[in-house]
Design an enzyme around this catalytic site. Structure first.
Site, mmCIF file in Angstrom:
data_model
loop_
_atom_site.group_PDB
_atom_site.id
_atom_site.type_symbol
_atom_site.label_atom_id
_atom_site.label_comp_id
_atom_site.label_asym_id
_atom_site.label_seq_id
_atom_site.Cartn_x
_atom_site.Cartn_y
_atom_site.Cartn_z
ATOM 1 N N GLU A 317 0.824 -1.199 0.000
ATOM 2 C CA GLU A 317 0.000 0.000 0.000
ATOM 3 C C GLU A 317 0.864 1.258 0.000
ATOM 4 O O GLU A 317 1.770 1.386 0.832
ATOM 5 C CB GLU A 317 -0.891 0.046 1.243
ATOM 6 N N CYS A 318 0.588 2.182 -0.878
ATOM 7 C CA CYS A 318 1.168 3.524 -0.877
ATOM 8 C C CYS A 318 2.696 3.481 -0.780
ATOM 9 O O CYS A 318 3.371 3.239 -1.768
ATOM 10 C CB CYS A 318 0.549 4.355 0.245
#
Length: 427
Positions: A317-318
């Protein structure tokens, strides 16, 4: 709940200092944060020594939020609001601090920074109280308020609103916490944090009626039973260090309840993934601030690249997504080699990119999603990527949006099940 009219009112400092004061009294506490924020819960956790949890009705839904709240077994749950009290999704009260209070009938204490106003402040409060049929507002605390101003305001506010003014905090140097592009520095980066909150907690014992505040607390909704201890079916390696520190406590809990043994490691310092890992979780954080150190850990980068190339089930994620790219710029816009599994280049921008809540639509089955599903998510990042699209395959979720595993969809169960399949195929 500790909430406020607007951001910048001092909710985090007051919440953490109140936690410190109550902990010093010997109470068993659990902290929560409304909304998707990762940083404020780190401060709660630093004070209490146990994970703070998010209550996000957009990411979890009301049932998921009540479930997270209902699982706590402390004597007192203290919840920090987000932004202004009624501020929710796209100019509505959806997923606001008020919506959380409404969903579980939680009493709310508002933190106010009075400056250049007296009776008008009472008028604003009356507006907040009457804006919805039940505001749940039960008391007030004045922050950054001189004693003389408190003496002046207390009778005015109590007479005009009927709310008890429970005390005040005077201006204190300890209350000014440093910040950076995504908000406050993380709790681990503030060396004197315990001393700061301890000093404010001592001040609160003198100028805030904490006993009266405790009498306002309501009952936690009855409900969720403690989750039984699961049988371990797989091992998931979870990145956790200064560069990868944005991870919801519920995400880790639900993975464990799905049968995953969590093995934490540092991409900054460890030479390789934990042995016999059946899955890999790379959460968000600040990899851009540690780009050089991540790049110089060549053995870890190569180990991860080989693992994900071999289809090790992976959620990135991210910041984790940026780490898997070919390169990543640091704060001085200098690019550094990263894992190199994905072809993009992470680069610095001068503003927030695609900030806020969003809903993802699954066009095909993948590691976490099933075709036709709508998945709530959240983005918050200054760095972008030349290849910003998501990588969704049967063994990978790699994208900017953050996910909460404590919602309606069984995301953790799907991740763990794929890891189980990996174990069977490679055991």
């Amino acid at each position: 709940m500790i909430s406020a009219m607007n951001s910048g009112s001092g909710k985090t400092v007051l919440t953490c200092s109140l936690l410190a004061a109550l902990k010093a009294r010997g109470l068993n506490l659990q902290a929560f944060k409304c909304g998707p924020d990762y940083i404020d819960p780190m401060f709660h956790s630093r004070v209490l020594g146990v994970p703070s949890r998010n209550l996000d009705l957009f990411l979890q839904g009301e049932a998921g939020g009540r479930q997270t709240l209902g699982r706590q077994r402390a004597e007192l749950a203290l919840i920090e609001g987000a932004m202004g009290f009624y501020d929710g999704v796209k100019g509505t009260d959806r997923a606001s601090a008020w919506a959380v209070a409404e969903a579980a009938d939680i009493p709310v204490v508002l933190v106010l920074r009075p400056k250049g106003t007296s009776l008008t402040l009472a008028a604003q409060l009356r507006g907040l109280m009457e804006f919805r049929s039940s505001s749940h507002i039960a008391g007030l605390i004045l922050n950054n308020c001189k004693p003389s101003l408190y003496t002046h305001l207390k009778p005015i506010l109590e007479w005009e609103t009927g709310l008890p003014v429970l005390g005040y905090l005077p201006p204190m140097e300890e209350a000014d916490l440093p910040s950076r592009h995504l908000g406050l520095l993380t709790a681990g980066e503030v060396a004197d944090l315990s001393a700061r909150f301890g000093a404010i907690a001592q001040q609160m014992e003198q100028t805030v009626d904490i006993d009266a505040l405790l009498t306002l607390a309501g009952e936690i909704p009855k409900g969720t039973a403690l989750h039984p201890v699961p049988t371990v079916r797989c091992k998931i390696a979870v990145a956790r260090d200064e560069a990868f520190c944005f991870c919801y406590a519920d995400n880790l809990d639900t993975l464990e309840w799905a049968g995953a043994e969590l093995s934490f490691f540092s991409p900054l310092r460890d030479p390789a993934l934990p042995p016999e890992a059946d899955g890999l979780y790379l959460p968000g954080g600040y990899p851009e601030l540690y780009a050089r150190q991540l790049s110089e850990n060549v053995s870890m980068r190569e180990n991860i690249r080989r693992a994900v190339k071999a289809s090790l089930p992976t959620v990135a994620e991210c910041g984790g997504f940026l780490y898997l790219q070919k390169t990543l710029e640091n704060g001085e816009s200098q690019p550094w080699p990263m894992v190199g599994f994905l072809p993009g280049a992470g680069y610095k921008t001068d503003r927030l990119q695609r900030f806020g809540y969003k809903e993802l639509s699954a066009e095909e089955d993948s590691l976490l999603f099933r075709k036709g599903e709508t998945i709530p998510a959240h983005e918050f990042h200054y760095w972008d990527c030349t290849e910003p699209g998501a990588v969704l395959t049967e063994t990978m979720y790699a994208a900017f949006p953050h996910l909460h595993f404590g919602g309606v969809l069984p995301l953790a169960e799907r991740f763990a099940e794929r890891a189980v399949q990996w174990r069977k195929a490679h055991g």
